[in-house]
Design a protein around this motif. Structure first.
Motif, mmCIF file in Angstrom:
data_model
loop_
_atom_site.group_PDB
_atom_site.id
_atom_site.type_symbol
_atom_site.label_atom_id
_atom_site.label_comp_id
_atom_site.label_asym_id
_atom_site.label_seq_id
_atom_site.Cartn_x
_atom_site.Cartn_y
_atom_site.Cartn_z
ATOM 1 N N ARG A 20 1.883 -4.953 -12.433
ATOM 2 C CA ARG A 20 1.012 -4.494 -11.357
ATOM 3 C C ARG A 20 1.384 -3.060 -11.002
ATOM 4 O O ARG A 20 2.553 -2.725 -10.803
ATOM 5 C CB ARG A 20 1.170 -5.394 -10.127
ATOM 6 N N VAL A 21 0.386 -2.204 -10.929
ATOM 7 C CA VAL A 21 0.605 -0.805 -10.574
ATOM 8 C C VAL A 21 0.543 -0.653 -9.064
ATOM 9 O O VAL A 21 -0.423 -1.091 -8.422
ATOM 10 C CB VAL A 21 -0.452 0.105 -11.230
ATOM 11 N N LEU A 22 1.576 -0.047 -8.500
ATOM 12 C CA LEU A 22 1.601 0.284 -7.074
ATOM 13 C C LEU A 22 1.579 1.798 -6.961
ATOM 14 O O LEU A 22 2.442 2.480 -7.521
ATOM 15 C CB LEU A 22 2.857 -0.269 -6.393
ATOM 16 N N MET A 23 0.593 2.326 -6.231
ATOM 17 C CA MET A 23 0.473 3.771 -6.104
ATOM 18 C C MET A 23 0.576 4.186 -4.645
ATOM 19 O O MET A 23 0.093 3.490 -3.749
ATOM 20 C CB MET A 23 -0.857 4.253 -6.678
ATOM 21 N N GLY A 24 1.220 5.317 -4.410
ATOM 22 C CA GLY A 24 1.356 5.846 -3.061
ATOM 23 C C GLY A 24 2.238 7.090 -3.088
ATOM 24 O O GLY A 24 3.165 7.191 -3.906
ATOM 25 N N ARG A 25 1.944 8.013 -2.227
ATOM 26 C CA ARG A 25 2.703 9.263 -2.212
ATOM 27 C C ARG A 25 4.178 8.991 -1.898
ATOM 28 O O ARG A 25 4.524 8.454 -0.843
ATOM 29 C CB ARG A 25 2.115 10.221 -1.188
ATOM 30 N N GLY A 26 5.059 9.339 -2.844
ATOM 31 C CA GLY A 26 6.498 9.190 -2.658
ATOM 32 C C GLY A 26 7.021 7.776 -2.779
ATOM 33 O O GLY A 26 8.191 7.511 -2.500
ATOM 34 N N ILE A 27 6.182 6.846 -3.265
ATOM 35 C CA ILE A 27 6.593 5.442 -3.318
ATOM 36 C C ILE A 27 7.775 5.213 -4.255
ATOM 37 O O ILE A 27 8.599 4.316 -4.041
ATOM 38 C CB ILE A 27 5.393 4.551 -3.725
ATOM 39 N N GLY A 28 7.886 6.034 -5.315
ATOM 40 C CA GLY A 28 8.973 5.834 -6.276
ATOM 41 C C GLY A 28 10.132 6.810 -6.115
ATOM 42 O O GLY A 28 11.085 6.766 -6.909
#
Length: 294
Positions: A20-28
């Motif tokens: 599952r792809v999780l996207m968000g600014r600075g999430i990683g």
């Protein structure tokens, strides 16, 4: 468990082994394998395709700058609200792929040629409005100027995502409408005013005509007096209508009825009058025939 693709994309593997792809600014950012993902940073999520398609999606998400991903995500969300339906993961990925291609060409000073396709604004007004909104939103978000024809490209992507029809049906209908419009323009020797009400009425009429042909519900009448009157009174428009009839026969294998040809003559006369006078006044034939045939 999860793995960090980059600062803004994390791949999480669920209990069934799906990625599952999780996207968000600075999430990683500085996220370690044992760390929990902050749910407040998750802006978008979707299941990856399996195999080669999934690998291609990962490469795309890794290669495309996050501001571009973010702009497309926001514009897609707005389009979904505008149309009142989900567009699906495939739509956002297709737009991302297309937009990155456009941005790379613009950086090199290369503009992708496209026609304005004014018929889109009439036949698919909701999708065209949503696509125009997406173009403006993405341009504002990235602080760039996108060519107006991007609304055409995005409308076609929206049609692929929203038409509950066999694959290619909407595109085929659109191409046939375009061909009929071109046939009429060539017959008149003029380009039609795509912003006029008469143009909009004509394009919608052609769409419904082609749909009636497919559903075998073409207009018919036992009274041929109006058809004969139009045929002899407006020979130039009759000739253009006959050219349209010949194209439709060659494209679909079905012949238009005299009643359908009569309505084509009515619309062609209306367009001709508008082009001659610069307004939407109707010749006597139009008002008489339409009132009598309704």
């Amino acid at each position: 468990m999860h793995k960090v693709l980059n600062n803004n994309v994390v791949i999480q593997v669920d209990e069934s082994g799906r990625e599952r792809v999780l996207m968000g600014r600075g999430i990683g950012f500085q996220l370690k394998p044992a760390d929990a993902v902050d749910p407040a940073k998750v802006e978008k999520t979707f299941i990856l395709d399996e195999g080669e398609a999934g690998e291609r999606e990962l490469r795309m998400l890794d290669d495309i700058p996050y501001p571009v991903i973010e702009s497309v995500t926001r514009a897609t969300d707005a389009a979904e609200r505008s149309l009142g339906r989900a567009l699906g993961r495939g739509f956002a990925l297709a737009v991302l792929d297309h937009l990155q291609f456009v941005l790379e060409r613009l950086e090199k000073g290369v503009r992708i040629p496209a026609t304005s396709m004014p018929e889109l604004r009439v036949l698919y007004a909701a999708e065209y409005a949503a696509a125009t909104g997406m173009t403006a939103s993405i341009a504002a978000s990235l602080d760039i100027e996108l060519p107006p024809e991007e609304s055409v490209f995005l409308t076609m992507h929206l049609l692929n995502a929203t038409r509950d029809e066999p694959n290619g049906t909407a595109a085929l209908l659109f191409r046939r409408v375009q061909h009929v419009v071109t046939t009429v323009e060539n017959g008149l020797g003029l380009r039609l005013d795509v912003n006029s009400p008469d143009y909009a009425r004509f394009v919608l009429h052609v769409q419904f005509l082609l749909q009636r042909l497919v559903s075998r519900t073409m207009l018919t009448s036992g009274d041929t007096s109006f058809f004969e009157f139009a045929k002899h009174s407006y020979p130039a428009s009759f000739e253009i209508a006959n050219e349209v009839k010949a194209y439709v026969k060659a494209a679909t294998g079905s012949a238009l009825t005299d009643e359908e040809v009569l309505y084509l003559i009515v619309h062609i006369e209306r367009l001709k009058t508008q082009l001659r006078s610069g307004h939407t006044g109707e010749p006597v034939l139009v008002s008489s025939a339409v009132n009598s045939l309704q």
